[in-house]
Design an enzyme around this catalytic site. Structure first.
Site, short mmCIF file in Angstrom:
data_model
loop_
_atom_site.label_atom_id
_atom_site.label_comp_id
_atom_site.label_asym_id
_atom_site.label_seq_id
_atom_site.Cartn_x
_atom_site.Cartn_y
_atom_site.Cartn_z
N ASN A 191 -112.91 -57.54 -14.41
CA ASN A 191 -112.39 -56.38 -14.03
C ASN A 191 -110.82 -56.37 -13.92
OD1 ASN A 191 -112.30 -53.59 -12.84
ND2 ASN A 191 -111.53 -54.66 -11.22
N ASP A 276 -105.60 -53.97 -13.50
CA ASP A 276 -107.25 -53.95 -13.97
C ASP A 276 -107.06 -53.80 -15.60
OD1 ASP A 276 -109.43 -52.51 -12.83
OD2 ASP A 276 -109.11 -51.25 -14.31
N ASP A 307 -118.33 -60.53 -10.55
CA ASP A 307 -117.50 -59.63 -9.49
C ASP A 307 -117.26 -58.18 -9.97
OD1 ASP A 307 -116.12 -59.78 -7.15
OD2 ASP A 307 -114.20 -59.51 -8.17
N HIS A 311 -116.74 -51.43 -10.93
CA HIS A 311 -115.31 -51.10 -11.23
C HIS A 311 -115.07 -51.36 -12.71
CE1 HIS A 311 -114.75 -50.10 -6.96
NE2 HIS A 311 -114.80 -51.39 -6.69
N GLU A 341 -122.30 -57.97 -8.56
CA GLU A 341 -122.07 -57.41 -7.46
C GLU A 341 -121.51 -55.98 -7.50
OE1 GLU A 341 -118.41 -57.63 -4.13
OE2 GLU A 341 -117.87 -57.57 -6.18
CA LIG Z 1 -111.68 -51.58 -13.56
#
Ligand SMILES: [Ca+2]
Ligand SMILES: [Ca+2]
Ligand SMILES: [Ca+2]
Ligand SMILES: [Ca+2]
Length: 601
Positions: A191, A276, A307, A311, A341
């Site tokens: 991510n 990001d 992880d 997102h 996760e």
């Molecule tokens: Ca992201």
């Protein structure tokens, strides 16, 4: 049973040993009958369940594992020479140097891979069969006044953080673990990277300060970017600090400012400034797949914990999961498993990463939430029944189902179950905290799913809260807010060495592991709820499995979340059941308060 039995009955929380029948080869009837006496010290045969007694790790099923989740920096420091990370004259790795302060909970404390290797016997003897490490790749050592001791601020996706050791030392650790038939799982991130990219509008033309009140850059939605966007930049001297090289190009990042954890920002926003990655970009998808294919090829881990999967856009997982799974197969790791996760307590939401996202498994936050409600908040055991009633969401057409879920009672972000008990409005005393912590762990071992012990829970660690407050040292700590904690079932504090194999939790968890390994139904059994109630009290489940010779095996596990003993007469299936294990002594026909028992119907 070796001397373990006597240790248990003299321990703080006596475990009654009607030891697992298939582990002992003891006569079933005899075990069941003698188990009705409150405390037993019968000489039984040796405890099974150590990794060395199980199927070879190359063939062993994921559902057979007992996981230990550890932050290497907080575990054991076997090599003081690496405590500062990169060498002082190493200009390529300058950003990965420093950050050591053993008195500060947000800084490096010196633990390393050599320390983990040295302590493998400690884990092995507790029945740990798989170790999940927080990320070990090279981090930016410092960001905003704290350090990357946790590993989630990666600069270099090709080498091991110099605070933890070298690529060679990681291979040695894995080799030593594998020699003990213990698997090793890496914690990986797709991510974000470390925080290197800055925005002129927030951090000024040089990217070094803050122009924005509250030190955060508000998220800018994609639809308005033509009119209102950030000007991304990399501060002078940091233009080439990430590896592989493509990660240094700002076009491969979303650059939309900080996430507020909702809507579009949840996927495209920066995680408190962490850059990001634009996982919607096809080149990025390929780049990330290549990064982790190379990790698999070089280190041959047994799987990944992934992880922050919620997102990242789902299309990314649809490409990434099958590519990595097939690469692992091609590398000869036929039982490679990845679990994601996603911080959510809704099974339907969690399950989408297994179904649409094609990950084999996810961490079961929903189970953690239900356990906390039942054992910390004193909700009725219906909360557990309602959770398990949603297990069908996890059924995939690739063979993965709710039995692959990864069970835990607490973690490095939310804190430990003992810490939650400590902070509870119910004002639990030490014995109540001990009983509830142990019962929470029984729930993760003996419900469907794969158990994870969060390092330190086996030593009675408590903690003042989540995040930094729940990342205490196993080696002697110098953090004042750790060392003032009253640890459970011991007079030690975190200022002491806490690799205590005589701690009652360590011994009880090893007993749980032995039971788990002795009974296929506890690892592979389909689970049905037989009884739950709207108040604290009984929660009874049945686990059914077809073992290899085709014979069905069924076990019933009864938990009592109330402080009072509960009559078992209302559980019809227990009428003629034989007792296999009970965690406390029981009156006939009863289950003691805050205890559990396992029966063969
Ligand atoms: Ca992201
Ligand atoms: Ca060290
Ligand atoms: Ca950033
Ligand atoms: Ca404290």
């Amino acid at each position: 049973m070796t001397n373990l039995a006597t240790k248990f009955v003299t321990g703080l929380s006596p475990i009654v040993l009607a030891m697992a029948l298939s582990a002992c080869g003891t006569d079933k009837e005899q075990v069941a009958e003698s188990a009705s006496s409150p405390i037993m010290t019968q000489a039984a045969t040796a405890v099974k369940g150590k990794a060395s007694e199980l199927a070879p790790y190359q063939e062993r099923d994921f559902k057979d594992e007992v996981f230990y989740f550890v932050l290497p920096d907080r575990f054991y420091n076997a090599d003081k020479s690496n405590d500062l990370g990169a060498k002082a004259d190493d200009s390529k790795r300058a950003l990965s140097r420093g950050g050591l302060d053993v008195t500060h909970k947000g800084m490096f404390h010196g633990g390393d891979l050599a320390g983990l290797t040295e302590k493998l016997p400690y884990l092995d003897n507790m029945g740990v069969t798989a170790i999940w490490l927080t990320p070990v790749l090279r981090n930016k050592a410092m960001q905003a006044g704290t350090s990357g001791y946790h590993g989630y601020w990666i600069l270099d996706f090709t080498e091991i953080d110099p605070h933890l050791g070298s690529n060679t030392e990681l291979k040695q650790f894995i080799d030593q673990a594998h020699q003990r038939n213990i698997k090793v799982f890496f914690d990986i991130i797709t991510n974000h990277t470390a925080d290197v990219i800055k925005y002129k509008e927030c951090h000024g033309d040089d990217g070094l300060g803050w122009l924005v009140e509250g030190n955060s850059c508000p998220f800018k939605p994609k639809a308005n970017l033509e009119n209102d966007s950030y000007t991304a930049l990399i501060p002078a001297g940091e233009e080439a600090v990430k590896y592989p090289n493509w990660l240094n190009d700002i076009k491969y990042y979303h650059n939309q400012g900080d996430s507020f954890w909702q809507g579009e920002s949840s996927v495209r926003g920066d995680f408190s400034g962490l850059d990001d990655v634009d996982t919607n970009n096809a080149e990025v998808v390929d780049g990330m797949i290549d990064i982790y294919k190379d990790i698999i090829s070089e280190f041959k881990p047994d799987g990944f914990r992934i992880d922050t999967v919620k997102h990242v856009n789902m299309e990314f997982w649809q490409a990434f999961s099958p590519a990595l799974m097939s690469h692992a197969q091609a590398q000869g790791i036929s039982n490679f498993v990845m679990f994601g996760e996603a911080y959510s307590f809704e099974p339907e939401f969690l399950s989408q990463f297994m179904k649409q996202g094609q990950l084999p498994a996810v961490l079961d936050f929903a189970l953690q939430g239900a356990i906390e409600k039942a054992l910390v908040d004193q909700k009725g055991t219906d909360v557990l029944a309602e959770l398990f009633a949603q297990d069908s969401f996890y059924q995939t057409d690739r063979g993965f189902d709710a039995n692959y879920l990864v069970n835990f009672t607490g973690n490095h972000d939310m804190g430990r179950i003992a810490g939650k008990l400590k902070q509870s409005e119910h004002g639990y005393d030490e014995q109540a905290m001990i009983d509830r912590t142990l019962l929470a762990h029984a729930l993760i071992y003996f419900s469907r799913g794969v158990p994870v012990i969060y390092y330190g829970d086996e030593q009675g660690f408590v903690g003042d809260g989540g995040d930094q407050d729940s990342r205490q040292n196993m080696m002697p700590s110098m953090v004042a807010t750790y060392n003032d904690d009253d640890l459970l079932a011991t007079d030690k504090t975190t200022a002491d060495d806490n690799f205590d194999v005589n701690h009652s939790f360590y011994q009880i968890f090893s007993e749980f592991a032995a039971l788990y390994q002795a009974q296929p139904a506890l690892r592979h059994g389909q689970q049905t709820t037989l009884y739950s109630q709207p108040t604290p009290g009984l929660f009874v489940i049945k686990r059914d499995v077809q073992v290899e010779d085709g014979k069905p095996q069924s076990l019933i596990v009864a938990f009592n979340t109330s402080e009072q003993a509960q009559p078992l007469e209302k559980i019809a299936a227990l009428a003629n059941a034989k007792l296999i294990y009970q965690s406390k002594g029981n009156e006939a026909g009863q289950l003691a308060g805050l205890s559990f028992a396992i029966y063969k119907p």
